[in-house]
Design an enzyme around this catalytic site. Structure first.
Site: not given
Length: 468
Positions: A152, A361
């Protein structure tokens, strides 16, 4: 056959999901025989057999971590080494060999209790950087079924990854998986580049498959999405709550900028409020001064760097308020606590601008939730960091900014605030169409379908291979 999700933390059965990812994984396990396995997320306690619960057709099996596990596996190696490494923050790495040994030991502990619950026909999907070695530990215990892994976070380029002293040993753990998934094409290319440097690994002409010491390892980009309709429904339902009305009272008719993040150095929060201050002093900005509301949910409160980050953010927001406030105007409201997801979505719905500017991110579902939460007739504008994974999908939807360029972020905010309604509607409609191409359901469906698909046979698992 059952679907098995393994993650560092397991949600409490029956509690409202805390984010879009939990919703997606619960959906992936629903409608059949499903098992969610991992840490119970509680305070340190002695190791024990898994505690099991059954809820809505899903079995939840959770293990405790003792104090050494928590300090070494979770705080030490996962969050003190891998988290900063994968986000390119090498100066924040605190490598310690004892923590690495504990990280491996906890992965063995998980495997010891998961392997007896598995059948050869099961499909196992391991989540995130905490559990990279789990696949080879399950293989070592005889599991021969389909085994997938999804990262992730971003995946770092080779030149960054090799700052980890034992990078090759960790990277070779991916060889145990049949399919490795990433958020973006960018991350996938970093993985492929590193894989080609490993002995015995050959990249196929399709550039998404490795023959790795006789094992077939596929990899790909699977952007995580959200449930658009459910997000929009929750947002609309929470625009007239006490919390939402208090937010509108704070804005007092001024343009409202909202950000909502975990308190983490990857989110660029200190840079964000500094950029907002530049907007306040920008002579080119016309119209009423905007206000900014930033939710900064506490994270890793036991880690000194995170406590210091919270203090710096509070000091910076206080300084800006002291410098720019007037009797009828206080520019920043900092909310330093966790809020229910429904409350945050209500905030997004009434915000003129969603400000999402991480310095790195993997994806950032907040950006997608902001778009889905906007009213169709009068939507706001997303200002998004180019260094968020979501920027690959939303380049034509958001106002893209470099989070390190404070003047550029202020320019992006000014552009967003001045954007005329027809352009806002056009971008919002395009954003919804884009998000519908990669919904949460699409994400887990595409990954699991590819994981189950026929593939070249692999050599039986061995922890070593001739070319290594």
């Amino acid at each position: 056959m059952k679907r098995v999700v393994v993650s560092n933390r397991v949600p409490t059965p029956g509690d409202p999901p805390t984010g879009g990812l939990s919703v997606a994984l619960l959906d992936a396990l629903a409608g059949g025989s499903g098992l969610w396995f991992g840490w119970n997320g509680g305070a340190p306690e002695p190791r024990a057999e898994p505690a099991t619960q059954h809820h809505d057709g899903i079995d939840f099996a959770t293990l405790p971590l003792d104090e050494d596990d928590y300090d070494g596996y979770y705080r030490g190696f996962s969050n003190g080494v891998l988290w900063p490494l994968f986000h390119g923050r090498l100066e924040a790495m605190t490598h310690d060999w004892e923590a690495r040994r504990t990280y491996d030991d906890v992965n063995r502990y998980f495997a010891d209790h998961l392997a007896p619950r598995l059948c050869r026909t099961d499909v196992v999907w391991v989540q995130d950087y905490h559990l990279i070695p789990l696949g080879q530990e399950l293989r070592a215990r005889g599991f021969e079924g389909r085994l997938g892994f999804f990262l992730h976070t971003p995946f770092p380029p080779y030149e960054v990854l090799r700052a980890l002293p034992e990078w090759a040993v960790l990277f070779d753990c991916f060889r145990a998986y049949d399919l490795v998934g990433f958020q973006t094409e960018h991350d996938m290319r970093h993985f492929a580049d590193t894989a080609e440097r490993r002995p015995g690994a050959t990249l196929s002409s399709r550039a998404d498959h490795l023959d790795w010491g006789g094992r077939s390892v596929e990899f790909g980009a699977f952007p995580v999405g959200i449930d658009i309709d459910e997000t929009a429904r929750i947002a609309a339902k929470n625009t007239d709550t006490d919390d939402a009305r208090a937010l509108l009272d704070f804005a007092d008719g001024r343009p409202l900028i909202v950000g909502a993040d975990r308190l983490d150095y990857t989110k660029g929060l200190v840079q964000r409020v500094k950029a907002f201050e530049k907007l306040l002093t920008d002579e080119e900005h016309h119209g009423p001064d905007p206000v900014c509301v930033q939710v900064a949910a506490p994270s890793r409160t036991g880690v000194d760097e995170y406590r210091q980050l919270a203090e710096r953010l509070q000091q910076e927001a206080g300084r800006i308020n002291a410098r720019h406030n007037r009797p009828d105007f206080n520019p920043i409201r900092l909310i330093g606590r966790s809020l229910p997801r429904s409350t945050v979505l209500g905030f997004f719905s009434i915000a003129d601008v969603g400000l999402v500017t991480p310095v790195r991110d993997g994806m950032n579902l907040v950006a997608k939730e902001y778009i889905a939460a906007q009213p169709v007739d009068d939507p706001g504008v997303l200002v998004l960091s180019t260094l968020a994974g979501a920027a690959e999908e939303l380049a034509d939807v958001a106002v893209l900014v470099n989070p390190y360029d404070l003047d550029g972020v202020a320019d992006g905010l000014r552009t967003a605030l001045a954007m005329p309604l027809p352009e806002r509607r056009r971008r919002h409609a395009l954003g919804l169409r884009t998000l519908r191409c990669t919904t949460a359901e699409d994400w887990w469906n595409r990954f699991l379908e590819r994981l189950r698909a026929p593939r070249p046979s692999s050599r039986p698992w061995s922890s070593s291979h001739p070319a290594a």
